[in-house]
Design a protein around this motif. Structure first.
Motif, PDB file in Angstrom:
ATOM      1  N   ALA A 107      33.684  29.826  32.313  1.00  0.00           N
ATOM      2  CA  ALA A 107      32.659  30.578  31.402  1.00  0.00           C
ATOM      3  C   ALA A 107      31.518  31.112  32.391  1.00  0.00           C
ATOM      4  O   ALA A 107      30.764  32.064  32.018  1.00  0.00           O
ATOM      5  CB  ALA A 107      32.098  29.636  30.384  1.00  0.00           C
ATOM      6  N   ASN A 108      31.311  30.286  33.477  1.00  0.00           N
ATOM      7  CA  ASN A 108      30.168  30.678  34.138  1.00  0.00           C
ATOM      8  C   ASN A 108      30.529  31.119  35.724  1.00  0.00           C
ATOM      9  O   ASN A 108      29.690  31.341  36.556  1.00  0.00           O
ATOM     10  CB  ASN A 108      29.131  29.456  34.464  1.00  0.00           C
ATOM     11  N   ALA A 109      31.787  31.198  35.898  1.00  0.00           N
ATOM     12  CA  ALA A 109      32.326  31.461  37.234  1.00  0.00           C
ATOM     13  C   ALA A 109      32.313  32.865  37.519  1.00  0.00           C
ATOM     14  O   ALA A 109      32.299  33.777  36.514  1.00  0.00           O
ATOM     15  CB  ALA A 109      33.789  31.083  37.224  1.00  0.00           C
ATOM     16  N   ALA A 110      32.288  33.340  38.739  1.00  0.00           N
ATOM     17  CA  ALA A 110      32.419  34.786  39.262  1.00  0.00           C
ATOM     18  C   ALA A 110      33.682  35.289  38.931  1.00  0.00           C
ATOM     19  O   ALA A 110      34.904  34.371  38.961  1.00  0.00           O
ATOM     20  CB  ALA A 110      32.287  34.997  40.593  1.00  0.00           C
ATOM     21  N   ILE A 111      34.057  36.284  38.487  1.00  0.00           N
ATOM     22  CA  ILE A 111      35.582  36.696  38.148  1.00  0.00           C
ATOM     23  C   ILE A 111      35.965  37.806  38.782  1.00  0.00           C
ATOM     24  O   ILE A 111      35.103  38.913  38.978  1.00  0.00           O
ATOM     25  CB  ILE A 111      35.591  37.123  36.379  1.00  0.00           C
ATOM     26  N   MET A 112      37.043  37.801  39.358  1.00  0.00           N
ATOM     27  CA  MET A 112      37.666  38.886  40.156  1.00  0.00           C
ATOM     28  C   MET A 112      39.237  39.208  39.838  1.00  0.00           C
ATOM     29  O   MET A 112      39.703  38.477  39.274  1.00  0.00           O
ATOM     30  CB  MET A 112      37.692  38.481  41.666  1.00  0.00           C
ATOM     31  N   ASP A 113      39.348  40.682  39.990  1.00  0.00           N
ATOM     32  CA  ASP A 113      40.889  41.116  39.797  1.00  0.00           C
ATOM     33  C   ASP A 113      41.720  40.655  40.890  1.00  0.00           C
ATOM     34  O   ASP A 113      40.967  40.254  42.154  1.00  0.00           O
ATOM     35  CB  ASP A 113      40.836  42.447  39.287  1.00  0.00           C
ATOM     36  N   TYR A 114      42.974  40.705  40.924  1.00  0.00           N
ATOM     37  CA  TYR A 114      43.767  40.469  41.931  1.00  0.00           C
ATOM     38  C   TYR A 114      43.505  41.458  43.373  1.00  0.00           C
ATOM     39  O   TYR A 114      43.791  40.992  44.433  1.00  0.00           O
ATOM     40  CB  TYR A 114      45.316  40.660  41.788  1.00  0.00           C
ATOM     41  N   ASP A 115      43.079  42.376  43.216  1.00  0.00           N
ATOM     42  CA  ASP A 115      42.925  43.389  44.313  1.00  0.00           C
ATOM     43  C   ASP A 115      41.093  43.340  44.808  1.00  0.00           C
ATOM     44  O   ASP A 115      40.820  44.052  45.774  1.00  0.00           O
ATOM     45  CB  ASP A 115      42.989  44.954  44.033  1.00  0.00           C
ATOM     46  N   GLY A 116      40.410  42.266  44.365  1.00  0.00           N
ATOM     47  CA  GLY A 116      39.214  41.877  44.894  1.00  0.00           C
ATOM     48  C   GLY A 116      38.363  42.680  44.179  1.00  0.00           C
ATOM     49  O   GLY A 116      36.917  42.400  44.423  1.00  0.00           O
ATOM     50  N   THR A 117      38.425  43.321  42.980  1.00  0.00           N
ATOM     51  CA  THR A 117      37.253  44.219  42.368  1.00  0.00           C
ATOM     52  C   THR A 117      36.629  42.877  41.694  1.00  0.00           C
ATOM     53  O   THR A 117      37.033  42.120  40.769  1.00  0.00           O
ATOM     54  CB  THR A 117      38.094  44.916  41.091  1.00  0.00           C
ATOM     55  N   MET A 118      35.384  42.915  41.911  1.00  0.00           N
ATOM     56  CA  MET A 118      34.761  42.073  41.178  1.00  0.00           C
ATOM     57  C   MET A 118      34.230  42.373  39.515  1.00  0.00           C
ATOM     58  O   MET A 118      33.829  43.808  39.264  1.00  0.00           O
ATOM     59  CB  MET A 118      32.876  41.762  41.811  1.00  0.00           C
ATOM     60  N   VAL A 125      34.901  30.529  41.499  1.00  0.00           N
ATOM     61  CA  VAL A 125      35.426  31.982  41.429  1.00  0.00           C
ATOM     62  C   VAL A 125      36.793  31.882  40.818  1.00  0.00           C
ATOM     63  O   VAL A 125      37.806  31.104  41.139  1.00  0.00           O
ATOM     64  CB  VAL A 125      35.514  32.556  42.987  1.00  0.00           C
ATOM     65  N   CYS A 126      36.934  32.536  39.709  1.00  0.00           N
ATOM     66  CA  CYS A 126      38.174  32.725  39.150  1.00  0.00           C
ATOM     67  C   CYS A 126      39.004  33.844  39.373  1.00  0.00           C
ATOM     68  O   CYS A 126      38.132  34.987  39.142  1.00  0.00           O
ATOM     69  CB  CYS A 126      38.279  32.321  37.562  1.00  0.00           C
ATOM     70  N   MET A 127      40.202  34.085  39.524  1.00  0.00           N
ATOM     71  CA  MET A 127      40.726  35.368  39.811  1.00  0.00           C
ATOM     72  C   MET A 127      42.017  35.483  38.715  1.00  0.00           C
ATOM     73  O   MET A 127      42.842  34.613  38.317  1.00  0.00           O
ATOM     74  CB  MET A 127      41.192  35.577  41.142  1.00  0.00           C
ATOM     75  N   THR A 128      42.291  36.968  38.597  1.00  0.00           N
ATOM     76  CA  THR A 128      43.363  37.061  37.668  1.00  0.00           C
ATOM     77  C   THR A 128      44.852  36.877  38.241  1.00  0.00           C
ATOM     78  O   THR A 128      45.681  36.694  37.362  1.00  0.00           O
ATOM     79  CB  THR A 128      43.299  38.669  37.292  1.00  0.00           C
ATOM     80  N   GLY A 129      45.109  36.607  39.417  1.00  0.00           N
ATOM     81  CA  GLY A 129      46.157  36.232  39.698  1.00  0.00           C
ATOM     82  C   GLY A 129      46.478  36.995  41.231  1.00  0.00           C
ATOM     83  O   GLY A 129      45.709  37.565  41.923  1.00  0.00           O
ATOM     84  N   SER A 130      47.951  37.055  41.688  1.00  0.00           N
ATOM     85  CA  SER A 130      48.054  37.585  43.085  1.00  0.00           C
ATOM     86  C   SER A 130      48.672  38.878  43.349  1.00  0.00           C
ATOM     87  O   SER A 130      48.963  39.626  44.304  1.00  0.00           O
ATOM     88  CB  SER A 130      49.002  36.642  43.929  1.00  0.00           C
ATOM     89  N   ASP A 131      49.050  39.395  41.943  1.00  0.00           N
ATOM     90  CA  ASP A 131      49.181  40.746  42.098  1.00  0.00           C
ATOM     91  C   ASP A 131      49.226  41.520  40.614  1.00  0.00           C
ATOM     92  O   ASP A 131      48.486  40.872  39.847  1.00  0.00           O
ATOM     93  CB  ASP A 131      51.051  40.734  42.532  1.00  0.00           C
ATOM     94  N   ALA A 132      49.861  42.654  40.656  1.00  0.00           N
ATOM     95  CA  ALA A 132      49.570  43.616  39.398  1.00  0.00           C
ATOM     96  C   ALA A 132      50.183  43.107  38.311  1.00  0.00           C
ATOM     97  O   ALA A 132      49.433  43.068  37.028  1.00  0.00           O
ATOM     98  CB  ALA A 132      50.303  45.005  39.468  1.00  0.00           C
ATOM     99  N   GLN A 133      50.806  41.951  38.341  1.00  0.00           N
ATOM    100  CA  GLN A 133      51.220  41.011  36.927  1.00  0.00           C
ATOM    101  C   GLN A 133      50.276  40.278  36.483  1.00  0.00           C
ATOM    102  O   GLN A 133      50.339  39.657  35.268  1.00  0.00           O
ATOM    103  CB  GLN A 133      52.676  40.630  37.002  1.00  0.00           C
ATOM    104  N   ARG A 134      49.403  39.724  37.298  1.00  0.00           N
ATOM    105  CA  ARG A 134      48.626  38.624  36.951  1.00  0.00           C
ATOM    106  C   ARG A 134      49.023  37.611  36.506  1.00  0.00           C
ATOM    107  O   ARG A 134      48.483  36.919  35.691  1.00  0.00           O
ATOM    108  CB  ARG A 134      47.344  39.364  36.135  1.00  0.00           C
TER     109      ARG A 134
END
Length: 196
Positions: free
Chosen positions: A50-61, A70-79
């Protein structure tokens, strides 16, 4: 925190993204920003995400954070394999990605969550890239689907007391005998990635 964000974008985004796109080329996401944030937040407990920085798989903040996660969507376009990592995991990833050594004897405690699961991984060999490049044999490692799990960084003195067999039930050590070993705590059953 900034170093952690850069590190995670390299870990989660570099290999898959560069394999499918020319350098500098980006594709438009089929997901809304709020959908991407929701995907990344699903990787960990809400008390963290809920309070983490959120990034997409390509590094977009996608969202700045107010804690040290930091939470990320996954390692590729399929997330399909989102993750949440604390600062110590970010330092571990940074060392791994830059080819530096890791002092497993004095490893500081770190924690990470992948509550949506991961892609198939080799439990024994940290540098294995993709299961399609291997055949099932003792020499090529122990490919498995860990399912939803928690990961802990611990010193070797603790890890050497725990099995490295992912099918033994309960916690197991990933990358045993290497400087990158860490504890995996599965939430569901671990299954082989190879067909018998």
């Amino acid at each position: 925190m900034r170093a952690l964000i850069v590190t995670l974008s390299l870990l989660f985004g570099s290999s898959a993204f560069s394999a499918h796109h020319e350098e500098g080329q980006k594709t438009k996401s089929p997901y809304s920003k709020s959908a991407l944030i929701k995907m990344a937040m699903a990787a960990g407990p809400s008390s963290i995400s809920a309070n983490a920085a959120i990034m997409d798989y390509d590094g977009t903040m996608l969202r700045n954070g107010t804690n040290d996660w930091v939470c990320m969507t996954g390692s590729d376009a399929q997330r399909i394999n989102p993750g949440c990592m604390d600062e110590e995991w970010g330092k571990w990833v940074d060392r791994f990605m830059s080819g530096e050594s890791n002092d497993i004897e004095k490893q500081n405690f770190g924690q990470a969550y992948m509550l949506q699961g991961d892609v198939p991984v080799d439990n024994d060999i940290p540098t294995s890239v993709g299961m399609e490049e291997h055949k099932k044999s003792p020499e090529t490692g122990n490919w498995h689907d860990s399912g939803p799990h928690i990961m802990l960084l611990l010193p070797r003195d603790v890890l050497k007391q725990i099995t490295s067999n992912p099918y033994a039930g309960g916690s197991y050590v990933m990358f045993p005998g290497t400087e990158w070993e860490h504890l995996m705590i599965p939430v569901r059953n671990v299954v082989p990635s190879f067909e018998e």
